[in-house]
Design a protein around this motif. Structure first.
Motif, PDB file in Angstrom:
ATOM      1  N   ILE A   1       0.872  -1.172   0.000  1.00  0.00           N
ATOM      2  CA  ILE A   1       0.000   0.000   0.000  1.00  0.00           C
ATOM      3  C   ILE A   1       0.910   1.222   0.000  1.00  0.00           C
ATOM      4  N   ASN A   2       0.839   1.980  -1.072  1.00  0.00           N
ATOM      5  CA  ASN A   2       1.781   3.091  -1.284  1.00  0.00           C
ATOM      6  C   ASN A   2       3.222   2.641  -1.044  1.00  0.00           C
ATOM      7  N   GLY A   3       3.526   1.468  -1.573  1.00  0.00           N
ATOM      8  CA  GLY A   3       4.913   0.984  -1.584  1.00  0.00           C
ATOM      9  C   GLY A   3       5.362   0.237  -0.346  1.00  0.00           C
ATOM     10  N   ARG A   4       4.511   0.166   0.684  1.00  0.00           N
ATOM     11  CA  ARG A   4       4.925  -0.533   1.916  1.00  0.00           C
ATOM     12  C   ARG A   4       4.020  -1.727   2.171  1.00  0.00           C
ATOM     13  N   ASN A   5       4.613  -2.808   2.644  1.00  0.00           N
ATOM     14  CA  ASN A   5       3.821  -3.997   2.964  1.00  0.00           C
ATOM     15  C   ASN A   5       2.970  -3.736   4.211  1.00  0.00           C
ATOM     16  N   MET A   6       1.663  -3.947   4.062  1.00  0.00           N
ATOM     17  CA  MET A   6       0.743  -3.742   5.188  1.00  0.00           C
ATOM     18  C   MET A   6      -0.441  -4.688   5.025  1.00  0.00           C
ATOM     19  N   LEU A   7      -1.217  -4.835   6.106  1.00  0.00           N
ATOM     20  CA  LEU A   7      -2.472  -5.565   6.009  1.00  0.00           C
ATOM     21  C   LEU A   7      -3.555  -4.569   5.600  1.00  0.00           C
ATOM     22  N   ALA A   8      -4.307  -4.889   4.551  1.00  0.00           N
ATOM     23  CA  ALA A   8      -5.346  -3.966   4.083  1.00  0.00           C
ATOM     24  C   ALA A   8      -6.418  -3.744   5.149  1.00  0.00           C
ATOM     25  N   CYS A   9      -6.643  -4.745   5.996  1.00  0.00           N
ATOM     26  CA  CYS A   9      -7.701  -4.622   7.013  1.00  0.00           C
ATOM     27  C   CYS A   9      -7.248  -3.841   8.237  1.00  0.00           C
TER      28      CYS A   9
ATOM     29  N   PRO B   1       0.421  -6.071  -5.420  1.00  0.00           N
ATOM     30  CA  PRO B   1       0.689  -7.351  -4.747  1.00  0.00           C
ATOM     31  C   PRO B   1       2.067  -7.345  -4.090  1.00  0.00           C
ATOM     32  N   LEU B   2       2.265  -8.281  -3.159  1.00  0.00           N
ATOM     33  CA  LEU B   2       3.562  -8.445  -2.494  1.00  0.00           C
ATOM     34  C   LEU B   2       4.643  -8.726  -3.530  1.00  0.00           C
ATOM     35  N   LEU B   3       5.847  -8.255  -3.252  1.00  0.00           N
ATOM     36  CA  LEU B   3       6.971  -8.493  -4.171  1.00  0.00           C
ATOM     37  C   LEU B   3       7.632  -9.844  -3.895  1.00  0.00           C
ATOM     38  N   GLY B   4       8.236 -10.426  -4.920  1.00  0.00           N
ATOM     39  CA  GLY B   4       9.055 -11.628  -4.725  1.00  0.00           C
ATOM     40  C   GLY B   4       8.291 -12.929  -4.849  1.00  0.00           C
ATOM     41  N   LEU B   5       6.961 -12.859  -4.988  1.00  0.00           N
ATOM     42  CA  LEU B   5       6.148 -14.058  -5.213  1.00  0.00           C
ATOM     43  C   LEU B   5       5.356 -13.850  -6.501  1.00  0.00           C
TER      44      LEU B   5
END
Ligand code: SF4
Ligand code: F3S
Ligand code: FES
Length: 235
Positions: A66-74, A89-93
């Motif tokens: 979310i805006n470039g940072r990994n977070m939980l949407a909820c 989506p998450l990077l690397g997968l």
């Protein structure tokens, strides 16, 4: 308030490459990013795909960028990210569709550290359970809090470089069992995480710690594992 929500879209059955769709929507500032995605799916485009289950930060299924940072949407409120929001989506997968990634490599690494309690000794003759002092329980308390969301592993440059690196989430799970006084497989797990795909690939980048929605001090836990492999002591 009105927000501009830009969403990564990719359907491998019809798209040659990914693209972004933009939605202008009216929302309350206390709504969560997950609410926005549900709104888009319910009212704009029912084909939008993303994972979610509990909607309360417990199941770990809706980690995304979310805006470039990994977070939980909820667990992420609109007012904390502003009125221009990009969701990816998450990077690397590998992307399966839109915001859904293939979690298999992540769980394959998780399974490698033997993520379950191992104790072959008979139970105490008095019929009591295997007891543990409050101090012994506190030793691994923090690493029990992992919800396997993958936000840490997919923010780690070493994992981006090679998905055979166990990654921080698997190491957090190894920590949870290695420092449990009732478990008997600490040396086996220390051996596993000492292999070339393990601890040596962690260069103390700290991205994992910054990304963890459960505030686990991941880099510190990995440091404790490194010390245990060097000294052979689990304490
Ligand atoms: Fe998610 Fe934190 Fe567990 Fe990593 S350690 S998988 S970021 S909960
Ligand atoms: Fe990666 Fe975290 Fe180590 S980001 S390099 S696992 S400190
Ligand atoms: Fe379960 Fe967000 S939907 S953690």
């Amino acid at each position: 308030m009105q927000v501009t929500l830009k969403v990564f879209r990719y359907n491998p059955e019809v798209d040659k490459k990914f693209h972004y769709e933009t939605y202008n929507i009216d929302v309350e500032e206390n709504e969560r990013i997950l609410d926005l995605l549900e709104l888009v799916k319910g009212h704009h485009d029912g084909t939008l795909s993303f994972r979610r289950s509990c909607a309360h930060g417990v199941c770990g299924s809706d980690a995304m960028r979310i805006n470039g940072r990994n977070m939980l949407a909820c667990k992420t409120l609109v007012r904390n990210v502003g009125d221009k929001i990009t969701v990816e989506p998450l990077l690397g997968l590998k992307v399966v569709k839109d915001l859904i990634v293939d979690m298999e490599p992540f769980f394959d690494n998780y399974k490698k550290v033997l993520p379950y309690f191992i104790n072959e000794s008979p139970l105490p003759a008095d019929g009591k359970e295997r007891l543990q002092s409050p101090e012994q329980r506190a030793r691994f308390d923090e690493t029990t809090k992992c919800i396997l969301c993958a936000a840490c592993t997919t923010s780690c440059p070493s994992f981006w470089g090679s998905d055979d690196y166990l990654g921080p989430a698997a190491l957090v799970t190894a920590h949870r069992f290695i420092f449990d006084s009732r478990d008997e497989a600490a040396s086996e797990r220390l051996q596993i995480i000492s292999e070339t795909s393990g601890l040596a690939r962690c260069h103390t980048t700290y991205n994992c710690t910054m990304a963890c929605p459960r505030d686990i001090h991941i880099t510190q836990a990995i440091g404790e594992l490194k010390l245990a492999t060097l000294t052979g002591k689990v304490e």
